[in-house]
Design a protein around this motif. Structure first.
Motif, mmCIF file in Angstrom:
data_model
loop_
_atom_site.group_PDB
_atom_site.id
_atom_site.type_symbol
_atom_site.label_atom_id
_atom_site.label_comp_id
_atom_site.label_asym_id
_atom_site.label_seq_id
_atom_site.Cartn_x
_atom_site.Cartn_y
_atom_site.Cartn_z
ATOM 1 N N GLN A 43 2.057 2.045 -3.482
ATOM 2 C CA GLN A 43 1.027 2.594 -4.361
ATOM 3 C C GLN A 43 0.647 4.017 -3.957
ATOM 4 N N ARG A 89 0.840 -1.209 0.000
ATOM 5 C CA ARG A 89 0.000 0.000 0.000
ATOM 6 C C ARG A 89 0.869 1.251 0.000
ATOM 7 N N ARG A 109 4.038 -2.265 -7.354
ATOM 8 C CA ARG A 109 4.123 -1.050 -8.177
ATOM 9 C C ARG A 109 3.354 -1.237 -9.480
ATOM 10 N N ARG A 110 2.697 -0.142 -9.907
ATOM 11 C CA ARG A 110 1.989 -0.176 -11.185
ATOM 12 C C ARG A 110 2.917 0.268 -12.317
ATOM 13 N N GLU A 116 3.458 6.123 -5.306
ATOM 14 C CA GLU A 116 3.308 6.265 -6.759
ATOM 15 C C GLU A 116 2.244 7.316 -7.060
ATOM 16 N N ASP A 117 1.110 7.205 -6.361
ATOM 17 C CA ASP A 117 0.019 8.174 -6.579
ATOM 18 C C ASP A 117 0.464 9.590 -6.226
#
Ligand SMILES: C[C@](O)(C(=O)O)[C@H](CC(=O)O)C(=O)O
Ligand SMILES: [Mg+2]
Length: 297
Positions: free
Chosen positions: A105, A102, A151-152, A108-109
């Motif tokens: 992410q 989490r 990770r996206r 990243e956001d």
């Protein structure tokens, strides 16, 4: 104006390319978004978001008291104002492997280009304090594996930090470094290396890029960029340098103001209004207003 023009994905791609270049990437620690703009103006390669600085700004010791919400919020405020890649101190990842996922992410956001996850126990402490403890290697490997899996953006950099040198010694630190690289870490943060010989040992042990922490008043000899490059180091951070300088200057100013009843003698040691306005790009806001308020269909 308002924010940087480079997208988070472009900043991540640039960071990846820089790591692949083999050249030394210099990441001073930002105290706030304004100093992140200063770091970019002075030609550095990236901006570091220090856990010690985020906690100190909140008047907290660096012992794992900040929340991922606070760190991600600050990281977003900083990342959005710079075209440089932002690397974020994510401490131990804020919990178990699912929490680490989490954390990745959320950062990243927030527009970060990467983070580092360390192998200390919770609650962690500053890596240059005595009495640190590290989790077992497999627990630390799970943290890194969870981060890589979560990770996206494949360009988002996952750095593994080991604090083992000061706890279990160099042999274990090297063993952990190899394991974290095998788990998918893109960058190795070898914490609290004492000097060149330590970096040489770690450099010989892993093939992935290595980060050096040149923080003041701790266990590490402060090596200059030429020396770090000669040792094959890929990233250097100066995590708390700007905060320490700012606090020292602020204290001098308060002392003078209290003793002399005026700050007149301090003016030549201040950032001039015009320089602040230039850094904030006031001019572009005027242009924006003109365009909008003079807009005619
Ligand atoms: C790099 C670090 O993790 C940080 O939070 O900036 C600290 C820096 C410091 O306390 O000097 C660290 O643990 O080295
Ligand atoms: Mg830290």
């Amino acid at each position: 104006m308002l924010h940087a023009t480079t997208s988070p994905s472009a900043k991540r791609a640039a960071f990846r390319a820089a790591l692949a270049s083999g050249g030394l990437q210099r990441f001073p620690g930002a105290v706030n978004p304004l100093t992140a703009k200063l770091i970019q103006r002075h030609g550095f390669d990236g901006v570091y978001v220090s856990g010690a600085v985020v906690s100190a700004e909140l008047c907290l010791p660096d012992i794992g008291l900040t929340t991922i919400t606070e760190v991600a919020g600050r990281a977003q405020q900083i990342a959005r104002v710079t075209d440089l890649p932002t690397l974020v101190d994510a401490d131990t990842g804020f919990g178990e492997p699912m929490n680490v996922a989490r954390t990745v992410q959320l950062l990243e956001d927030a527009g970060a280009a990467g983070l580092h996850i360390e192998d200390q126990v919770n609650p962690k402490r500053c890596g240059h304090l005595d009495g640190k403890e590290v989790v077992d290697r497999d627990t630390a490997v799970r943290r890194i594996a969870a981060a890589v899996a979560a990770r996206r953006d494949p360009d988002f950099v996952v750095a593994a930090r080991t604090d083992a040198l000061a706890v279990t010694g160099m042999a274990d630190a090297v063993d952990r470094a190899k394991a974290y690289a095998d788990a998918g870490a893109d960058l190795l943060f070898a914490e609290a290396m004492t000097g060149p010989a330590d970096f040489e040992r770690v450099r010989a042990a892993v093939d992935i890029p290595i980060l050096a922490n040149m923080t003041e008043f701790g266990k590490s000899e402060l090596l200059d960029t030429a020396t770090l490059e000669s040792l094959g180091i890929n990233v250097v951070i100066y995590p708390v340098t700007l905060l320490r300088l700012a606090m020292h200057a602020a204290e001098d100013g308060l002392r003078t103001l209290a003793e002399h009843g005026t700050q007149r003698e301090l003016l030549d040691r201040m950032q001039h209004r015009r320089d602040l306005y230039a850094l904030l790009d006031y001019e572009s806001y005027g242009v924006f207003d003109d365009d909008v308020y003079n807009f005619r269909l």
